[in-house]
Enzyme design. Structure first.
Site, PDB file in Angstrom:
ATOM      1  N   TYR A 121      35.923  -7.290  15.251  1.00  0.00           N
ATOM      2  CA  TYR A 121      37.558  -7.749  15.191  1.00  0.00           C
ATOM      3  C   TYR A 121      37.883  -8.733  15.604  1.00  0.00           C
ATOM      4  O   TYR A 121      39.292  -8.874  15.585  1.00  0.00           O
ATOM      5  CB  TYR A 121      37.791  -6.381  16.020  1.00  0.00           C
ATOM      6  CG  TYR A 121      39.010  -5.827  16.813  1.00  0.00           C
ATOM      7  CD1 TYR A 121      40.510  -5.885  15.667  1.00  0.00           C
ATOM      8  CD2 TYR A 121      39.446  -6.359  17.964  1.00  0.00           C
ATOM      9  CE1 TYR A 121      42.135  -6.038  16.386  1.00  0.00           C
ATOM     10  CE2 TYR A 121      40.733  -6.399  18.676  1.00  0.00           C
ATOM     11  CZ  TYR A 121      42.417  -6.354  17.726  1.00  0.00           C
ATOM     12  OH  TYR A 121      43.224  -6.322  18.576  1.00  0.00           O
TER      13      TYR A 121
ATOM     14  N   ALA B 171      48.101  -5.708  12.326  1.00  0.00           N
ATOM     15  CA  ALA B 171      46.729  -6.355  12.565  1.00  0.00           C
ATOM     16  C   ALA B 171      45.980  -5.103  12.182  1.00  0.00           C
ATOM     17  O   ALA B 171      46.321  -3.891  12.349  1.00  0.00           O
ATOM     18  CB  ALA B 171      46.494  -6.084  14.377  1.00  0.00           C
TER      19      ALA B 171
ATOM     20  N   ASP C  34      53.574  -6.754   2.108  1.00  0.00           N
ATOM     21  CA  ASP C  34      51.902  -6.871   2.408  1.00  0.00           C
ATOM     22  C   ASP C  34      51.866  -8.257   2.648  1.00  0.00           C
ATOM     23  O   ASP C  34      52.137  -9.355   2.089  1.00  0.00           O
ATOM     24  CB  ASP C  34      51.335  -6.437   0.904  1.00  0.00           C
ATOM     25  CG  ASP C  34      49.573  -7.011   0.916  1.00  0.00           C
ATOM     26  OD1 ASP C  34      49.548  -6.542   2.063  1.00  0.00           O
ATOM     27  OD2 ASP C  34      49.056  -6.491  -0.206  1.00  0.00           O
TER      28      ASP C  34
ATOM     29  N   GLY D 186      54.669   0.035  14.071  1.00  0.00           N
ATOM     30  CA  GLY D 186      53.210   0.413  14.976  1.00  0.00           C
ATOM     31  C   GLY D 186      53.602   0.502  16.317  1.00  0.00           C
ATOM     32  O   GLY D 186      54.781   0.466  16.782  1.00  0.00           O
ATOM     33  N   MET D 187      52.630   0.673  17.767  1.00  0.00           N
ATOM     34  CA  MET D 187      53.175   1.224  19.186  1.00  0.00           C
ATOM     35  C   MET D 187      54.454   0.441  19.185  1.00  0.00           C
ATOM     36  O   MET D 187      54.735  -0.098  20.307  1.00  0.00           O
ATOM     37  CB  MET D 187      52.051   1.344  19.292  1.00  0.00           C
ATOM     38  CG  MET D 187      51.654   1.213  20.766  1.00  0.00           C
ATOM     39  SD  MET D 187      50.499   2.290  21.692  1.00  0.00           S
ATOM     40  CE  MET D 187      49.444   0.842  21.751  1.00  0.00           C
TER      41      MET D 187
END
Length: 300
Positions: free
Chosen positions: A124, A59, A34, A9-10
């Site tokens: 969220y 996330a 997972d 991810g970023m």
């Protein structure tokens, strides 16, 4: 050994880079392990028995889709985080968990500190808040870094989106009634590595019974999305990254028509982190300029 979960991810990819720069041994996993499956996490951890830090960057971050994918958002942001904390406890590893400014309702007028009451309004934010609580319930000594408005060299983010739009449209509208602090992943990753390299515990929260282990980290200063976009355009034109003229018009959150509620004000106070690490956090404009001027910047 540091185990980075969500390594593609970023933020995760930037943490990997900083670990390499600092010559810290690491292992990274993404969807191949997972986090909603406790057995998979435990098996991986026991197969790599020299893990002493776990950084959870995984996330569910699609704020609007979370409103309809409630179960999935909760599985990843809450149950998944809890599962990781359990594994960290099982192997006696320290844990850093990444959270968000969306745990606040945005009704404040001054920067939020770690001891202020959370009150998320969307799915969220609610699932991220639950994740924080479950992590600390399972592993009270965990570190939780709340951050906001992330952008960086890898992955889709606001900076790349704006550059692309400004190079293809004559006019764009950007929300002006949401205030926060843009945060570059390069900065956040460095602070996380500083915690690991410190070799000692960050000084405790002055109210450990309320929010132990929580630290706020975002760019210094505050901005609306509109102001952020204007600064991107200014730097982009200077650096010839943006080659066309584009008019940026302010609009309201209501005009934009987002499905999920957004906090109107979510500036985070960094005083605790700055004192703990003895650091000076750069202003968001300074970090943005450095990012857009660096070889790492690319048109995504």
């Amino acid at each position: 050994m540091v185990w980075v979960i969500g390594s593609k991810g970023m933020l995760g990819s930037e943490i990997i880079k900083q670990l390499e720069i600092n010559q810290i041994s690491f292992i990274g996993t993404d969807i191949e392990v997972d986090i909603t499956n406790p057995a998979e996490l435990s098996t991986f951890a026991t197969q790599n028995s020299n893990i002493n830090w776990i950084i959870n960057c995984a996330a569910y971050t699609n704020v609007d889709k979370a409103e309809s994918e409630i179960e999935l958002a909760e599985k990843i942001n809450a149950t998944g985080a809890e599962n990781i904390a359990k594994v960290a406890k099982e192997i006696s590893a320290k844990m850093i968990h990444i959270s968000t400014d969306y745990v606040f309702d945005g009704k404040g007028k001054t920067p939020y500190t770690e001891i202020m009451k959370t009150n998320p309004t969307g799915i969220y934010g609610k699932t991220k808040e639950k994740g924080e609580k479950l992590v600390l319930q399972e592993l009270p000594e965990a570190y939780i870094f709340r951050t906001a408005w992330l952008y960086g060299p890898r992955g889709k983010n606001f900076v790349y989106t704006m550059v692309n739009l400004m190079n293809s449209k004559e006019e764009i509208s950007v929300v002006k009634d949401q205030i926060g602090s843009p945060t570059c992943t390069l900065d956040l990753a460095r602070y996380i590595i500083a915690v690991i390299l410190g070799g000692q515990e960050i000084p405790g929260n002055p109210h450990p019974n309320v929010y132990p282990g929580i630290y706020h980290c975002s760019g210094e200063g505050e901005s609306s999305w509109y102001d952020f976009a204007c600064e991107i355009y200014k730097i982009g034109r200077e650096k010839r990254i943006i080659t066309k003229e584009c008019t940026i018009k302010p609009c309201s959150t209501e005009d934009f028509g987002s499905r999920a509620p957004r906090p109107a004000y979510s500036v985070l106070s960094k005083s605790k982190l700055k004192k703990a690490l003895q650091i000076k956090i750069p202003h968001w404009k300074e970090s943005l300029r450095a990012f857009m001027a660096s070889p790492m910047f690319k048109d995504n």
